[in-house]
Scaffold this motif. Structure first.
Motif, PDB file in Angstrom:
ATOM      1  N   GLN A   1       1.585   5.140   0.826  1.00  0.00           N
ATOM      2  CA  GLN A   1       1.210   6.243   1.714  1.00  0.00           C
ATOM      3  C   GLN A   1       1.554   7.569   1.032  1.00  0.00           C
ATOM      4  O   GLN A   1       2.613   7.698   0.417  1.00  0.00           O
TER       5      GLN A   1
ATOM      6  N   SER B   1      -5.053   5.181  -3.554  1.00  0.00           N
ATOM      7  CA  SER B   1      -4.724   5.699  -2.227  1.00  0.00           C
ATOM      8  C   SER B   1      -4.849   7.205  -2.227  1.00  0.00           C
ATOM      9  O   SER B   1      -4.613   7.853  -3.255  1.00  0.00           O
TER      10      SER B   1
ATOM     11  N   ALA C   1       5.198  10.147  -1.971  1.00  0.00           N
ATOM     12  CA  ALA C   1       4.697   8.776  -1.900  1.00  0.00           C
ATOM     13  C   ALA C   1       5.736   7.863  -1.273  1.00  0.00           C
ATOM     14  O   ALA C   1       6.930   7.976  -1.548  1.00  0.00           O
ATOM     15  N   SER C   2       5.276   6.922  -0.450  1.00  0.00           N
ATOM     16  CA  SER C   2       6.158   5.930   0.150  1.00  0.00           C
ATOM     17  C   SER C   2       5.406   4.615   0.306  1.00  0.00           C
ATOM     18  O   SER C   2       4.181   4.569   0.161  1.00  0.00           O
ATOM     19  N   GLY C   3       6.134   3.552   0.570  1.00  0.00           N
ATOM     20  CA  GLY C   3       5.497   2.248   0.709  1.00  0.00           C
ATOM     21  C   GLY C   3       5.719   1.419  -0.537  1.00  0.00           C
ATOM     22  O   GLY C   3       6.813   1.379  -1.080  1.00  0.00           O
TER      23      GLY C   3
ATOM     24  N   GLN D   1       0.839  -1.186   0.000  1.00  0.00           N
ATOM     25  CA  GLN D   1       0.000   0.000   0.000  1.00  0.00           C
ATOM     26  C   GLN D   1       0.878   1.240   0.000  1.00  0.00           C
ATOM     27  O   GLN D   1       1.906   1.289   0.667  1.00  0.00           O
TER      28      GLN D   1
ATOM     29  N   GLY E   1      -4.180  11.031   0.027  1.00  0.00           N
ATOM     30  CA  GLY E   1      -3.541  11.761   1.091  1.00  0.00           C
ATOM     31  C   GLY E   1      -4.589  12.304   2.052  1.00  0.00           C
ATOM     32  O   GLY E   1      -5.789  12.169   1.837  1.00  0.00           O
ATOM     33  N   GLN E   2      -4.113  12.956   3.113  1.00  0.00           N
ATOM     34  CA  GLN E   2      -5.006  13.439   4.161  1.00  0.00           C
ATOM     35  C   GLN E   2      -5.666  14.753   3.802  1.00  0.00           C
ATOM     36  O   GLN E   2      -6.620  15.168   4.451  1.00  0.00           O
TER      37      GLN E   2
ATOM     38  N   VAL F   1       1.806  11.808   1.598  1.00  0.00           N
ATOM     39  CA  VAL F   1       1.880  12.907   2.553  1.00  0.00           C
ATOM     40  C   VAL F   1       1.947  14.213   1.776  1.00  0.00           C
ATOM     41  O   VAL F   1       2.879  14.435   0.990  1.00  0.00           O
TER      42      VAL F   1
ATOM     43  N   CYS G   1       3.340  16.258  -2.840  1.00  0.00           N
ATOM     44  CA  CYS G   1       2.757  14.987  -2.395  1.00  0.00           C
ATOM     45  C   CYS G   1       3.840  13.928  -2.514  1.00  0.00           C
ATOM     46  O   CYS G   1       4.219  13.550  -3.629  1.00  0.00           O
TER      47      CYS G   1
END
Length: 115
Positions: free
Chosen positions: A3, A104, A24-26, A1, A106-107, A5, A22
């Motif tokens: 993530q 996916s 991306a990681s994971g 998945q 972001g917040q 931020v 933005c």
């Protein structure tokens, strides 16, 4: 998945500029379409911009000529450069990535354009 931020939102005067990031990681995000949606109070979420394979970009009609989306694959980051901001650009901006396994989000980051 994956993530996501986001950063870079804030308060700016009409005619000003902001740059959203933005990161991306994971899991691998390669091959995915990344972009931004926004949602203003009382309105539906709308597409702002997206960037896909080969850096093919797409923009919402209301931001064409003012916003630019681009990415830095070495940093796993997509950016949204926003120029000539208007009060109607005020919204929460959400970064997303669409992969074969799903999407996916972001917040969200608040952008307020006001004098």
């Amino acid at each position: 998945q994956v993530q996501l931020v986001e950063s870079g939102g804030g308060l700016v005067q009409p005619g000003g500029s902001l740059r959203l990031s933005c990161a991306a990681s994971g899991s691998s995000f390669r091959g995915g379409v990344m972009g931004w949606y926004r949602q203003a109070p009382g309105k539906q979420r709308e597409l702002v911009a997206s960037i896909g394979r080969g850096d093919v970009v797409n923009y919402g009609d209301s931001v064409k000529g003012r916003f630019t989306i681009f990415r830095d694959n070495a940093k796993n980051t997509v950016y949204l450069q926003m120029n000539s901001l208007k009060p109607e650009d005020t919204a929460v901006y959400y970064c997303y990535i669409a992969l074969l396994v799903g999407t996916s989000w972001g917040q969200g980051t608040q952008v307020t354009v006001s004098s």
